[in-house]
Design a protein around this motif. Structure first.
Motif, PDB file in Angstrom:
ATOM      1  N   ALA A   1       0.842  -1.206   0.000  1.00 17.58           N
ATOM      2  CA  ALA A   1       0.000   0.000   0.000  1.00 17.58           C
ATOM      3  C   ALA A   1       0.875   1.253   0.000  1.00 17.58           C
ATOM      4  CB  ALA A   1      -0.911  -0.009   1.220  1.00 17.58           C
TER       5      ALA A   1
ATOM      6  N   LEU B   1       2.427   1.725  -3.477  1.00 24.35           N
ATOM      7  CA  LEU B   1       1.407   2.145  -4.454  1.00 24.35           C
ATOM      8  C   LEU B   1       1.055   3.613  -4.264  1.00 24.35           C
ATOM      9  CD1 LEU B   1      -0.905  -1.003  -4.463  1.00 24.35           C
ATOM     10  CD2 LEU B   1       0.369  -0.097  -6.402  1.00 24.35           C
ATOM     11  N   GLU B   2       0.982   4.014  -3.030  1.00 27.09           N
ATOM     12  CA  GLU B   2       0.687   5.410  -2.687  1.00 27.09           C
ATOM     13  C   GLU B   2       1.734   6.322  -3.329  1.00 27.09           C
ATOM     14  OE1 GLU B   2      -1.618   6.168   0.384  1.00 27.09           O
ATOM     15  OE2 GLU B   2      -1.656   7.989  -0.849  1.00 27.09           O
TER      16      GLU B   2
ATOM     17  N   SER C   1      -3.970   3.300  -9.262  1.00 27.64           N
ATOM     18  CA  SER C   1      -4.905   3.821  -8.262  1.00 27.64           C
ATOM     19  C   SER C   1      -5.945   2.757  -7.897  1.00 27.64           C
ATOM     20  CB  SER C   1      -5.493   5.113  -8.793  1.00 27.64           C
ATOM     21  OG  SER C   1      -6.832   5.118  -8.722  1.00 27.64           O
TER      22      SER C   1
ATOM     23  N   ARG D   1      -4.259   0.497  -5.529  1.00 28.80           N
ATOM     24  CA  ARG D   1      -4.152   1.105  -4.200  1.00 28.80           C
ATOM     25  C   ARG D   1      -5.484   0.971  -3.448  1.00 28.80           C
ATOM     26  NH1 ARG D   1      -3.310   7.455  -3.320  1.00 28.80           N
ATOM     27  NH2 ARG D   1      -5.324   7.371  -4.324  1.00 28.80           N
TER      28      ARG D   1
ATOM     29  N   THR E   1      -5.969  -2.538  -2.312  1.00 32.82           N
ATOM     30  CA  THR E   1      -5.049  -2.863  -1.201  1.00 32.82           C
ATOM     31  C   THR E   1      -5.571  -2.246   0.099  1.00 32.82           C
ATOM     32  OG1 THR E   1      -3.343  -2.582  -2.853  1.00 32.82           O
ATOM     33  CG2 THR E   1      -2.587  -2.961  -0.632  1.00 32.82           C
ATOM     34  N   GLU E   2      -6.108  -1.046  -0.010  1.00 33.99           N
ATOM     35  CA  GLU E   2      -6.672  -0.410   1.197  1.00 33.99           C
ATOM     36  C   GLU E   2      -7.834  -1.233   1.738  1.00 33.99           C
ATOM     37  OE1 GLU E   2      -7.609   3.500  -0.133  1.00 33.99           O
ATOM     38  OE2 GLU E   2      -5.539   4.191   0.144  1.00 33.99           O
TER      39      GLU E   2
END
Ligand code: ADP
Length: 440
Positions: free
Chosen positions: A225, A228-229, A246, A249, A252-253
């Protein structure tokens, strides 16, 4: 009866006619009447004494019965005797069958008297909870099965939930004890002890597996995460990579939220009740939750609160915050724009209650019993879209169980939903009383 009466009166009339005839033939009335009525009276006396003796000696009255009214009396008594014998036999048969069934039950059954002393137990009780009957007859139950919480559990009278214990005489087994009041003014108790060792171990394996897997996944997911951020926001990321990155991400969140909720559930499952209990300022918690809910709603919902500012609750603050916020955030996540959400915190005769009511789309009745199952969602796709993990209500249920509370859900499609947490009255605290005890 008619024939018996006829026979009886003809006997009497016959005796009288005999007396009259003797008198006509010149006999003296002084000895005619006693002599004429003597056979009749002797018969009455004989039948009465015979009946009295038979009843006293508990003899069975059997035909042939005498004629006349006495015959009627004999016959009726014989019928009552027969009925009594039948019902005694039925009672004996029932008792035997009950005892055989109780002996065959694999669960321990123990009957306690008003003072919680052992009155009766089946053979399984000897094996499972070390209660031997009749040897232990009259012994206090808590002496035979020592456990620090047992006496208070029997006294508390909350018999809906069982108590799980590892008995002192055999730590290798796990028992689930359920206590049911019965008998005169519900003063006696029936204890049912069930061997849940296998289920308990399976449950532990499942719990540990989920906890370990979640724990192992948390670190790699946090790393992914994080990268990716950075990548999504990095200026040198090619434009055509931004959208897939995105999306990655976002997913993943979502996974991180699921892992966090699974870890919360595992922590809640570790112990039956919270280790730390304090007076929780629920009105304060509600104000904080309301602020977060308003941020989540972004002015799409109308909020109303009805909060008793002086009502506090004995419990664990982080757990209660998590349960209450789950219910409020659900009302925001699962209802459309314009929905009114009413949050309540009040005390009534049943005890303190936290309620979240909305006038959103509601939930169909077939879903209601399953809502607190893990990963159960009414509408999978929409729940995922709204960021739900499907674990929120499972967490709420666990937290409430640990606070001896229950979750009530009422809903009608098209009219909204009501989620209510009902706590036992003894957990309610007055603000002044709580503050005073802190000062002390
Ligand atoms: P989720 O993470 O999906 O919110 P929960 O366990 O909290 O999972 O809730 C289970 C399901 O119950 C949700 O997916 C939703 O379908 C339904 N639900 C919960 N609260 C409400 C509500 N206030 N109105 C309508 N549906 C609701």
């Amino acid at each position: 009866m008619g024939r018996a009466l006829l026979f009886e009166s003809s006997l009497l009339l016959g005796s009288i006619a005999l007396g009259l005839l003797a008198m006509r033939l010149g006999a003296s009335p002084a000895w005619v009447w006693p002599l004429a009525l003597l056979p009749y009276l002797l018969r009455q006396l004989y039948l009465l004494i015979r009946l009295a003796l038979m009843i006293r000696r508990q003899h069975r009255l059997a035909p042939p019965f005498p004629r006349g009214l006495w015959g009627d009396v004999y016959r009726r008594i014989a019928r009552y005797q027969q009925r009594g014998r039948k019902s005694r036999k039925r009672q004996i048969r029932f008792t035997r069958r009950f005892r055989e069934a109780a002996n065959a039950v694999p669960d321990a059954l123990v009957i306690l008297d008003k003072q919680h002393r052992i009155d009766w137990a089946n053979p399984a009780a000897a094996r499972l909870i070390h209660v031997h009957w009749p040897q232990d007859d009259g012994r206090p139950f808590s002496d035979v099965l020592p456990h620090p919480d047992l006496e208070s559990f029997i006294d508390a009278g909350e018999y809906m939930r069982p108590m799980d214990i590892a008995p002192e005489h055999n730590r290798a087994i796990m028992l689930s004890l359920r206590i049911t009041p019965f008998g005169d003014r519900k003063k006696q108790r029936l204890v049912v002890g069930r061997d849940i060792t296998k289920i308990y171990h399976l449950n532990m394996i499942r719990r540990d597996f989920v906890a370990n897997a979640s724990h192992e996944l948390r670190t790699p997911l946090t790393v992914i995460a994080g990268f990716l951020e950075t990548l999504v926001d990095a200026p040198d990321t090619p434009a055509n990579h931004r959208r897939p990155l995105s999306l990655m991400r976002h997913q993943t969140e979502r996974m991180c939220s699921i892992i966090e909720d699974l870890l919360t559930l595992s922590r809640l499952e570790m112990h039956d009740s919270p280790e730390e209990q304090e007076s929780v300022d629920v009105p304060d918690e509600i104000h904080l939750i309301l602020q977060e809910a308003q941020a989540l709603s972004q002015a799409r919902h109308r909020f109303e609160t009805q909060v008793d500012e002086d009502l506090l609750l004995l419990g664990n603050q982080p757990e209660l915050r998590s349960a209450f916020s789950n219910l409020v955030f659900n009302a925001v996540k699962h209802t459309p724009e314009g929905t009114r959400i009413r949050i309540g915190w009040r005390q009534d005769e049943d005890g303190p209650g936290f309620t979240v009511e909305d006038d959103g789309p509601g939930i169909a009745p077939e879903h209601l019993p399953r809502l607190t199952e893990r990963f159960y969602r009414v509408d999978r796709a929409r729940s995922r879209e709204s960021g739900g993990t499907g674990l929120g209500l499972a967490i709420v249920k666990h937290v409430l169980n640990r606070h001896e509370a229950r979750l009530e859900v009422a809903s009608e499609v098209g009219r909204g939903a009501l989620f209510a947490c009902r706590f036992p009255p003894r957990r309610a605290l007055e603000r002044q009383e709580a503050e005073f005890s802190v000062m002390e």
